[in-house]
Write a protein that holds these residues in place. Structure first.
Motif, PDB file in Angstrom:
ATOM      1  N   ILE A 446       0.849  -1.196   0.000  1.00 53.52           N
ATOM      2  CA  ILE A 446       0.000   0.000   0.000  1.00 53.52           C
ATOM      3  C   ILE A 446       0.882   1.244   0.000  1.00 53.52           C
ATOM      4  O   ILE A 446       1.766   1.389   0.856  1.00 53.52           O
ATOM      5  CB  ILE A 446      -0.931   0.019   1.225  1.00 53.52           C
ATOM      6  CG1 ILE A 446      -1.876  -1.182   1.200  1.00 53.52           C
ATOM      7  CG2 ILE A 446      -1.719   1.321   1.288  1.00 53.52           C
ATOM      8  CD1 ILE A 446      -2.724  -1.316   2.453  1.00 53.52           C
ATOM      9  N   THR A 447       0.646   2.133  -0.946  1.00 58.82           N
ATOM     10  CA  THR A 447       1.374   3.397  -1.017  1.00 58.82           C
ATOM     11  C   THR A 447       0.420   4.532  -0.661  1.00 58.82           C
ATOM     12  O   THR A 447      -0.613   4.713  -1.317  1.00 58.82           O
ATOM     13  CB  THR A 447       1.947   3.640  -2.422  1.00 58.82           C
ATOM     14  OG1 THR A 447       2.826   2.552  -2.759  1.00 58.82           O
ATOM     15  CG2 THR A 447       2.737   4.941  -2.471  1.00 58.82           C
ATOM     16  N   SER A 448       0.758   5.271   0.385  1.00 60.65           N
ATOM     17  CA  SER A 448      -0.132   6.354   0.810  1.00 60.65           C
ATOM     18  C   SER A 448      -0.043   7.532  -0.149  1.00 60.65           C
ATOM     19  O   SER A 448       0.997   7.785  -0.761  1.00 60.65           O
ATOM     20  CB  SER A 448       0.240   6.814   2.225  1.00 60.65           C
ATOM     21  OG  SER A 448       1.547   7.333   2.256  1.00 60.65           O
ATOM     22  N   VAL A 449      -1.149   8.242  -0.277  1.00 64.90           N
ATOM     23  CA  VAL A 449      -1.232   9.427  -1.129  1.00 64.90           C
ATOM     24  C   VAL A 449      -1.618  10.600  -0.237  1.00 64.90           C
ATOM     25  O   VAL A 449      -2.647  10.552   0.451  1.00 64.90           O
ATOM     26  CB  VAL A 449      -2.270   9.235  -2.254  1.00 64.90           C
ATOM     27  CG1 VAL A 449      -2.343  10.493  -3.109  1.00 64.90           C
ATOM     28  CG2 VAL A 449      -1.925   8.013  -3.100  1.00 64.90           C
ATOM     29  N   SER A 450      -0.794  11.657  -0.232  1.00 71.19           N
ATOM     30  CA  SER A 450      -1.042  12.770   0.702  1.00 71.19           C
ATOM     31  C   SER A 450      -1.612  13.989   0.000  1.00 71.19           C
ATOM     32  O   SER A 450      -1.429  14.188  -1.208  1.00 71.19           O
ATOM     33  CB  SER A 450       0.259  13.142   1.424  1.00 71.19           C
ATOM     34  OG  SER A 450       1.157  13.766   0.546  1.00 71.19           O
ATOM     35  N   ARG A 451      -2.282  14.805   0.819  1.00 73.11           N
ATOM     36  CA  ARG A 451      -2.798  16.085   0.343  1.00 73.11           C
ATOM     37  C   ARG A 451      -3.013  16.987   1.560  1.00 73.11           C
ATOM     38  O   ARG A 451      -3.093  16.506   2.695  1.00 73.11           O
ATOM     39  CB  ARG A 451      -4.109  15.915  -0.420  1.00 73.11           C
ATOM     40  CG  ARG A 451      -5.295  15.461   0.429  1.00 73.11           C
ATOM     41  CD  ARG A 451      -6.561  15.349  -0.420  1.00 73.11           C
ATOM     42  NE  ARG A 451      -7.761  15.104   0.371  1.00 73.11           N
ATOM     43  CZ  ARG A 451      -8.260  13.915   0.645  1.00 73.11           C
ATOM     44  NH1 ARG A 451      -7.633  12.821   0.191  1.00 73.11           N
ATOM     45  NH2 ARG A 451      -9.371  13.800   1.362  1.00 73.11           N
ATOM     46  N   MET A 452      -3.060  18.264   1.318  1.00 72.78           N
ATOM     47  CA  MET A 452      -3.322  19.211   2.392  1.00 72.78           C
ATOM     48  C   MET A 452      -4.824  19.479   2.463  1.00 72.78           C
ATOM     49  O   MET A 452      -5.486  19.624   1.436  1.00 72.78           O
ATOM     50  CB  MET A 452      -2.569  20.520   2.159  1.00 72.78           C
ATOM     51  CG  MET A 452      -1.055  20.384   2.130  1.00 72.78           C
ATOM     52  SD  MET A 452      -0.352  19.733   3.666  1.00 72.78           S
ATOM     53  CE  MET A 452      -0.742  21.059   4.818  1.00 72.78           C
ATOM     54  N   GLU A 453      -5.345  19.529   3.684  1.00 72.23           N
ATOM     55  CA  GLU A 453      -6.773  19.777   3.885  1.00 72.23           C
ATOM     56  C   GLU A 453      -6.957  20.788   5.009  1.00 72.23           C
ATOM     57  O   GLU A 453      -6.259  20.752   6.028  1.00 72.23           O
ATOM     58  CB  GLU A 453      -7.509  18.482   4.251  1.00 72.23           C
ATOM     59  CG  GLU A 453      -7.751  17.538   3.091  1.00 72.23           C
ATOM     60  CD  GLU A 453      -8.939  17.952   2.228  1.00 72.23           C
ATOM     61  OE1 GLU A 453      -9.598  18.952   2.576  1.00 72.23           O
ATOM     62  OE2 GLU A 453      -9.194  17.266   1.226  1.00 72.23           O
ATOM     63  N   GLU A 454      -7.902  21.685   4.821  1.00 67.65           N
ATOM     64  CA  GLU A 454      -8.319  22.599   5.883  1.00 67.65           C
ATOM     65  C   GLU A 454      -9.310  21.851   6.766  1.00 67.65           C
ATOM     66  O   GLU A 454     -10.369  21.418   6.295  1.00 67.65           O
ATOM     67  CB  GLU A 454      -8.975  23.843   5.286  1.00 67.65           C
ATOM     68  CG  GLU A 454      -9.369  24.888   6.317  1.00 67.65           C
ATOM     69  CD  GLU A 454      -8.196  25.720   6.780  1.00 67.65           C
ATOM     70  OE1 GLU A 454      -8.234  26.153   7.952  1.00 67.65           O
ATOM     71  OE2 GLU A 454      -7.259  25.939   5.991  1.00 67.65           O
ATOM     72  N   ILE A 455      -8.967  21.677   8.025  1.00 66.04           N
ATOM     73  CA  ILE A 455      -9.833  20.930   8.932  1.00 66.04           C
ATOM     74  C   ILE A 455     -10.587  21.907   9.814  1.00 66.04           C
ATOM     75  O   ILE A 455      -9.985  22.752  10.505  1.00 66.04           O
ATOM     76  CB  ILE A 455      -9.010  19.938   9.786  1.00 66.04           C
ATOM     77  CG1 ILE A 455      -8.370  18.879   8.878  1.00 66.04           C
ATOM     78  CG2 ILE A 455      -9.874  19.274  10.842  1.00 66.04           C
ATOM     79  CD1 ILE A 455      -7.608  17.815   9.613  1.00 66.04           C
ATOM     80  N   HIS A 456     -11.886  21.807   9.790  1.00 65.91           N
ATOM     81  CA  HIS A 456     -12.760  22.717  10.528  1.00 65.91           C
ATOM     82  C   HIS A 456     -12.427  22.688  12.021  1.00 65.91           C
ATOM     83  O   HIS A 456     -12.306  21.630  12.635  1.00 65.91           O
ATOM     84  CB  HIS A 456     -14.219  22.317  10.328  1.00 65.91           C
ATOM     85  CG  HIS A 456     -15.182  23.171  11.094  1.00 65.91           C
ATOM     86  ND1 HIS A 456     -15.404  24.504  10.803  1.00 65.91           N
ATOM     87  CD2 HIS A 456     -15.973  22.884  12.171  1.00 65.91           C
ATOM     88  CE1 HIS A 456     -16.288  24.992  11.650  1.00 65.91           C
ATOM     89  NE2 HIS A 456     -16.651  24.025  12.483  1.00 65.91           N
TER      90      HIS A 456
END
Length: 468
Positions: A446-456
């Motif tokens: 399994i290869t993780s895929v990252s991204r930036m998210e604004e978390i409320h």
């Protein structure tokens, strides 16, 4: 059939039979020392047992009255027991001071609170049930030091090499002791009251007699290090406590550090709070309402079913209810298999805790596979599970008559789950950065895929990782 026979028959039905049989044999044939403050993890290792089944068995043994469970606050430095109680509610101070280490500590449930098990005196009477009658070094071994300190079998011989004097004093008793001080650091310490006096012995030897008085009492008074010269010391010791005390005078050198420096895993309060058997047995009697106990690191896993409202509309209330209940049952079994515990369910959502990130990720992967199997068996995509995982510090609290958790770590884990798509596990950097997690993902390809998210509610972007 005797009362003891009945107790162990009940334990064999409630717990793993092999583990219950091993515990019964130890009660019947083991030494007194074997049955005092048992370290459940060390017991499992010594007898080749599964650790989780062993913890569960001792919990059931405590529930039926065969054993007594104690919660001990430990010094992270020396491994000494600073305080003890029958429940976690006894951990009610903001800080604890260790006189032997001359240091204060704010209690955390990760490594500063252990849980041990002692045989109930009505099952078998052992010497530690009357600790004031234990021989001095046996008191140090069985009462002062925690189950995480791996003391040597030849403690008496090895401690004797650095011991200048050890005596017993009854309440109100005074003693005069003469010791020859070497040019080293010396500690006078009593394990009963935790009284201590440090002596830095330095300079030219003296032929003049030096005098020192020490009052031993229940007050854990701090002391300043005294400087004395090598030579004869006339020591006056007075017991102002209401118990027998056991002051010793020893050399604090590498030999002492080696005796105390060997540690082994022990059952922490954190691990027990994340144990499903513990939560099932002790539902409402863990924390006081006003208690707030810190945990340095705990892993949270949240799940939810996407489209559950549409599911009820599509298949009807009864069928949907049975399906959701089946999904809960599967998730709870998986959480328990990975040494976790379900904290609560909210609608169709689950909040669970795990002692480490790798156990949470292993559980999440099992959950995803289990839901895919259930859907395949039904020939539908009714169970669309969303999973989010995060790890960090938190507070253990009591909320709505149950043991719960509070803090930003909990909030982030919940919000990460809210961002997840069905069948995709979302985690944070704290999870994928864990070495054991990396190995699990590598083994599964399994290869993780990252991204930036604004978390409320967080006020900043957070990097999240998808495990497709």
């Amino acid at each position: 059939m005797s009362e003891v026979d009945v107790l162990f028959a009940n334990l064999g039905h409630a717990a793993d039979p092999q583990t219950a049989e091993c515990i019964e044999k130890t009660v019947r044939d083991g030494s007194d020392r074997d049955l005092n403050r048992i370290n459940a993890l060390a017991f499992a290792d010594a007898h080749g047992l599964d650790p989780e089944k062993t913890i569960a068995a001792f919990l059931h043994a405590a529930r039926i009255g065969a054993f007594e469970m104690t919660w001990n606050v430990l010094c992270p430095g020396c491994g000494g027991v600073l305080d003890t109680g029958a429940t976690l509610k006894a951990v009610d101070r903001d800080s604890y001071h260790c006189a032997l280490c001359a240091a204060g500590y704010e209690p955390t449930l990760d490594e500063m609170v252990e849980v041990t098990f002692t045989v109930n005196p009505r099952v078998r009477r052992i010497a530690a049930h009357d600790p004031d009658r234990l021989p001095p070094l046996e008191y140090y071994r069985q009462v002062f030091f925690s189950s995480g300190v791996d003391l040597p079998d030849d403690l008496e011989e090895r401690f004797g090499r650095i011991l200048l004097e050890i005596i017993e004093l009854d309440p109100g008793e005074k003693a005069f002791v003469s010791v020859q001080l070497p040019q080293q650091f010396v500690i006078i310490f009593d394990a009963v009251t935790h009284s201590a006096q440090f002596i830095d012995v330095q300079g030219e030897p003296t032929s003049e007699r030096q005098n020192l008085s020490m009052v031993i009492s229940q007050a854990h008074a701090t002391n300043e290090t005294l400087t004395l010269r090598p030579g004869l010391l006339r020591l006056t010791l007075e017991n102002h406590s209401d118990r027998r005390v056991l002051p010793n005078v020893c050399i604090a050198n590498d030999d002492l550090h080696d005796i105390l420096g060997h540690r082994r895993p022990f059952l922490t309060a954190k691990r027990l709070l994340t144990n499903q058997s513990f939560r099932d047995i002790y539902r409402t009697d863990t924390l006081d309402v006003d208690q707030r106990l810190q945990i340095t690191s705990l892993t949270f896993l949240f799940t939810d079913l996407r489209g559950s409202t549409a599911l009820y509309e599509r298949v009807g209330d009864l069928a949907a209810f049975d399906l959701v209940r089946a999904h809960f049952r599967v998730l709870q079994e998986i959480v328990a298999m990975e040494a976790g515990a379900v904290v609560k369910t909210i609608g169709d959502a689950v909040m669970a805790t795990f002692p480490s990130p790798d156990r949470a990720v292993a559980a999440a992967l099992r959950m995803r596979e289990a839901m895919l199997r259930l859907n395949a068996e039904r020939g539908s995509e009714d169970l669309l599970l969303k999973i989010g995982i995060h790890e960090g510090p938190c507070l253990a609290i009591s909320l709505n008559d149950r043991q719960d958790y509070f803090g930003q770590t909990v909030n982030i884990a919940s919000r990460v789950q809210g961002l997840a798509d069905p069948h995709v596990i979302l985690t944070t950097e704290a999870i994928v950065g864990n070495e054991e997690v990396s190995e699990i993902l590598r083994q599964r390809g399994i290869t993780s895929v990252s991204r930036m998210e604004e978390i409320h509610g967080i006020g900043r972007e957070v990097r999240i990782f998808a495990l497709p």
